[in-house]
Design an enzyme around this catalytic site. Structure first.
Site, mmCIF file in Angstrom:
data_model
loop_
_atom_site.group_PDB
_atom_site.id
_atom_site.type_symbol
_atom_site.label_atom_id
_atom_site.label_comp_id
_atom_site.label_asym_id
_atom_site.label_seq_id
_atom_site.Cartn_x
_atom_site.Cartn_y
_atom_site.Cartn_z
ATOM 1 N N ASN A 8 0.846 -1.197 0.000
ATOM 2 C CA ASN A 8 0.000 0.000 0.000
ATOM 3 C C ASN A 8 0.873 1.236 0.000
ATOM 4 O OD1 ASN A 8 -2.743 1.142 0.226
ATOM 5 N ND2 ASN A 8 -1.912 2.073 2.082
ATOM 6 N N GLU A 9 0.589 2.145 -0.909
ATOM 7 C CA GLU A 9 1.344 3.404 -0.980
ATOM 8 C C GLU A 9 2.807 3.168 -0.611
ATOM 9 O OE1 GLU A 9 -0.688 6.382 1.350
ATOM 10 O OE2 GLU A 9 -2.039 6.843 -0.294
ATOM 11 N N GLU A 51 -7.894 5.953 -4.118
ATOM 12 C CA GLU A 51 -8.381 6.486 -2.834
ATOM 13 C C GLU A 51 -8.605 7.979 -2.975
ATOM 14 O OE1 GLU A 51 -5.766 6.124 0.507
ATOM 15 O OE2 GLU A 51 -5.315 4.031 0.118
ATOM 16 N N TRP A 92 -5.711 13.815 9.204
ATOM 17 C CA TRP A 92 -4.270 14.018 9.404
ATOM 18 C C TRP A 92 -3.806 15.441 9.119
ATOM 19 C CZ3 TRP A 92 -2.760 15.140 4.435
ATOM 20 C CH2 TRP A 92 -3.471 14.533 3.395
ATOM 21 N N HIS A 99 -11.472 9.782 10.183
ATOM 22 C CA HIS A 99 -11.370 9.956 8.727
ATOM 23 C C HIS A 99 -12.713 9.560 8.124
ATOM 24 C CE1 HIS A 99 -10.026 9.494 4.604
ATOM 25 N NE2 HIS A 99 -8.800 9.863 4.920
HETATM 26 C C1 GAL Z 1 -3.637 6.838 2.552
HETATM 27 C C2 GAL Z 1 -3.579 5.374 2.931
HETATM 28 C C3 GAL Z 1 -4.869 4.882 3.556
HETATM 29 C C4 GAL Z 1 -5.383 5.876 4.558
HETATM 30 C C5 GAL Z 1 -5.556 7.223 3.894
HETATM 31 C C6 GAL Z 1 -6.100 8.290 4.825
HETATM 32 O O1 GAL Z 1 -2.362 7.394 2.607
HETATM 33 O O2 GAL Z 1 -3.269 4.574 1.838
HETATM 34 O O3 GAL Z 1 -4.634 3.632 4.165
HETATM 35 O O4 GAL Z 1 -4.472 5.966 5.611
HETATM 36 O O5 GAL Z 1 -4.317 7.668 3.433
HETATM 37 O O6 GAL Z 1 -6.202 9.546 4.207
#
Ligand code: GAL
Length: 685
Positions: free
Chosen positions: A167-168, A326, A334, A377
């Site tokens: 992931n990322e 996403e 965050w 979130h």
């Molecule tokens: C991305 C990540 C996700 C989630 C998301 C929150 O960086 O792939 O798992 O954390 O951010 O904004």
């Protein structure tokens, strides 16, 4: 909305299976799905609600390692079997993850040597996620073993449509300074330079007694008493990006071996904020390009940054449709003050990505977590449940994406390019520079924003891209440039393009060595100018230009080279450089080469952009009021899809002909797009 039955789904899937797109009908729609956080009754409601929303693809298993392998070598597949079966029964496919994005506690406990270290030797401990050193052979073995186990288990599962590797990659651990990283960095350097003499030459180690007598003496750029060798730093950026890609390749090889017909990808972060991975270099290894994007709460022009990120993703995808893997339905968790999105903003964000080439619209995440670091979130199903505007907007988005199904596979065509290069980003922001508050993406965004405001569609491409189709090419602060890329720009101008290059471009070669003889080294000849000294403007200082505009941030003592044909388009009207050119233009073959040796104020910058676009013959996509975004996608059948996104609080009227796909209404000349809303007109059908 009627859902497909499982057998209809199978038939469609077989029809559409290809290695460059997951087997999902229409535009893909869904999000990250983390059912392991929920009891069965919630999981049962999940598939019902996915049906209501028209979801057809979810990313599963991203952070599931500890649940799937609770103890070393002991697997618990049952719950994931059930999840995938339930999804499949409802016609929802899976972007199945390798489950490796966060090592389980038993692994970091048994092998603490897999933990990454930062530049001053501190360990990044477990307790969050991605606590692994990408170069640790021990971690790599475990991760590959897990990947193989997941792939063997689910190779034949009918829900499997796409592999989602890790992931990322590199989101939190791209730069690791551990001993394992040091060893891997040395091997990478040996492969790059062959001999230590060659490395000494490239790194300029005659400076500060840095000469190496063996590769064994070399370390990553750990925290040092003073500035670390800049080329060492730059190579560490390159190595780190390559090392992550090598990890992806190892995983992909296993997936390809076990499931040769299933496409493989990982989610990129193509935005102005993700610097460490050279996605242009990674792209060829992906079967399909996928990206994640989040808007920034206090950016009033966040829709423009979104547009840039989408155009960058399309550039990385070489123009082909890509997946938005996403984004958020509403607030993230965050930022300092996380911004709640209105339903209109959520729809505009999603559809702006589609307008710019996305054939998949996915979110983090399906259901908002009740526990853990991301519980605040937003998600498609919020804490308050389905009786909410967020879920209703999710359902509405599903309906809109169904109506937009004809758009799938169509592509964006642009006559204007903005060059973007991760290596130039890395090099231009190294320390001990003329300005140490220089931000590459900020400079890029000044120019991109003006082009966006001019209504022009832009491809954001790498300097190695084929430039022959562009009429206008903007090159913001391309500090590091290779000879062949500088030559390609000269060729493009000669062939008829208007090329505009901005300050701090062409300064160094690929080893970060200054191109001597005057700035902007690599472009001096093309531009017909020579700069003898940079003249950074202090604090908030700006100096007047001779047209009444102002230059900020940066100035240069620039001369026109006699007999080269360059003229001053704007000169400094005050300050120590009064009389020196600030903006120049040199006619060349059928085109022209412009230089902007400062950061012009917004109005001047817009005038320059307008002049270049006019000279290049580039028109806006549509005549639209300010802050109304118009972009077209083109189908192979001659049909074009005009997306109009109204970011203002007033209704907007623009000229259009065709069928509006969301409402189904015929449009014969005048299209009203309500305040905050989006319209998509199929033209020529
Ligand atoms: C991305 C990540 C996700 C989630 C998301 C929150 O960086 O792939 O798992 O954390 O951010 O904004």
């Amino acid at each position: 909305m009627r859902r497909m039955t499982a057998s209809e789904h199978d038939a469609t899937a077989r029809d559409t299976t290809s290695l460059d797109w997951p087997a999902v009908p229409g535009l893909a729609f869904g999000g990250d799905y983390n059912p392991e956080q929920w009891p069965l009754e919630v999981q049962l409601e999940d598939v019902e609600l996915m049906g209501q929303a028209g979801v057809n693809l979810v990313s599963v298993g991203i952070f599931s390692w500890a649940m799937l392998e609770p103890r070393e070598g002991e697997y618990d597949w049952g719950w994931l079997d059930d999840v995938l079966d339930r999804l499949h029964a409802r016609g929802v496919s899976a972007a199945l993850a390798t489950a490796t994005a966060s090592p389980p506690p038993w692994l970091t406990h048994r092998h603490p040597e897999i933990l990454p270290q930062d530049a001053d030797g501190s360990t990044l401990w477990p307790g969050a996620r991605q606590a692994y050193s990408i170069s640790s052979p021990v971690f790599r073995d475990y991760a590959l073993r897990m990947t193989r186990a997941v792939a063997e288990r689910y190779a034949a599962h009918p829900a499997l449509a796409l592999w989602h590797v890790d992931n990322e990659l590199g989101c939190h651990n791209a730069h690791d300074f551990s001993d394992d990283a040091a060893a891997a960095f040395r091997s990478w350097l040996e492969a790059r330079y062959g001999t230590v003499e060659e490395l000494n030459r490239a790194w300029g180690t005659a400076f500060w007694s840095q000469r190496y007598s063996s590769f064994d003496e070399i370390l990553p750029p750990r925290k040092a008493p003073m500035f670390v060798n800049p080329t060492q730093n730059l190579d560490f950026h390159r190595y780190s990006s390559d090392e992550l890609l090598a990890y992806f390749r190892d995983m992909k090889a296993i997936l390809r071996e076990l499931t040769p017909a299933v496409p493989v990808t990982t989610n990129f972060m193509c935005t102005t904020r993700s610097k460490h991975m050279d996605y242009f270099a990674w792209a060829a290894d992906m079967d399909v390009i996928a990206t994640d994007h989040y808007t920034i709460a206090d950016d009033d022009e966040r829709h423009i940054e979104l547009a840039f990120s989408a155009d960058l993703t399309r550039g990385v995808a070489d123009g082909r449709p890509w997946m938005l893997m996403e984004h958020s339905t509403s607030a993230v968790n965050w930022q300092l003050r996380n911004r709640t999105k209105s339903p209109d903003e959520m729809l505009r964000d999603s559809l702006s990505h589609v307008a710019r080439g996305a054939d998949a619209v996915m979110f983090f995440q399906w259901r908002q977590s009740a526990a853990g670091a991301e519980k605040y979130h937003s998600a498609m199903v919020p804490h308050a449940g389905a009786d909410t505007d967020v879920f209703r907007t999710t359902v509405r988005l599903g309906e809109i994406l169904q109506a937009l199904e004809p758009v799938r596979g169509s592509t964006v065509r642009a006559q204007t390019a903005v060059l973007f290069d991760y290596e130039a980003w890395w090099a231009s922001e190294l320390d001990s520079h003329p300005r140490n508050d220089f931000s590459y993406p900020e400079e890029v965004m000044h120019w991109y924003r003006a082009l966006w405001q001019a209504g022009v569609t832009v491809d954001v491409v790498h300097p190695s891209a084929d430039l022959s189709g562009y009429r206008a090419i903007v090159v913001p602060s391309l500090y590091l440039v290779r000879d062949e890329h500088a030559q390609a720009l000269a060729d493009a101008a000669e062939a008829g393009a208007s090329v505009l290059i901005t300050f701090f471009s062409g300064i160094v070669d690929e080893h970060d060595a200054v191109r001597l003889g005057g700035y902007p080294g690599a472009f001096r000849e093309l531009l017909g100018i020579r700069t003898e000294e940079f003249w950074t403007l202090q604090g908030r200082d700006s100096h007047a230009l001779d047209d009444g505009g102002r230059g900020e941030f940066w100035a240069e003592k620039t001369h026109l080279v006699p007999d080269q044909g360059a003229t001053a388009v704007r000169s400094w009207a005050e300050g120590p450089l009064a009389g020196h050119p600030a903006v120049t233009r040199r006619p060349l073959g059928a085109g022209a080469a412009w230089y902007v040796g400062t950061r012009p104020d917004a109005a001047t910058l817009r005038q320059l952009v307008d002049s270049v676009l006019e000279e290049a013959g580039v028109a806006p996509e549509a005549e639209a009021p300010e802050d109304v975004e118009a972009v077209r996608r083109h189908g192979e059948d001659g049909v074009a899809y005009l997306f109009v996104l109204n970011h203002t609080a007033q209704d907007a009227v623009i000229t259009a002909h065709g069928r509006e796909l969301i409402t189904g209404a015929e449009v014969a000349g005048e299209l009203t797009v309500r305040a905050g809303e989006v319209a998509v007109v199929a033209e020529g059908c």
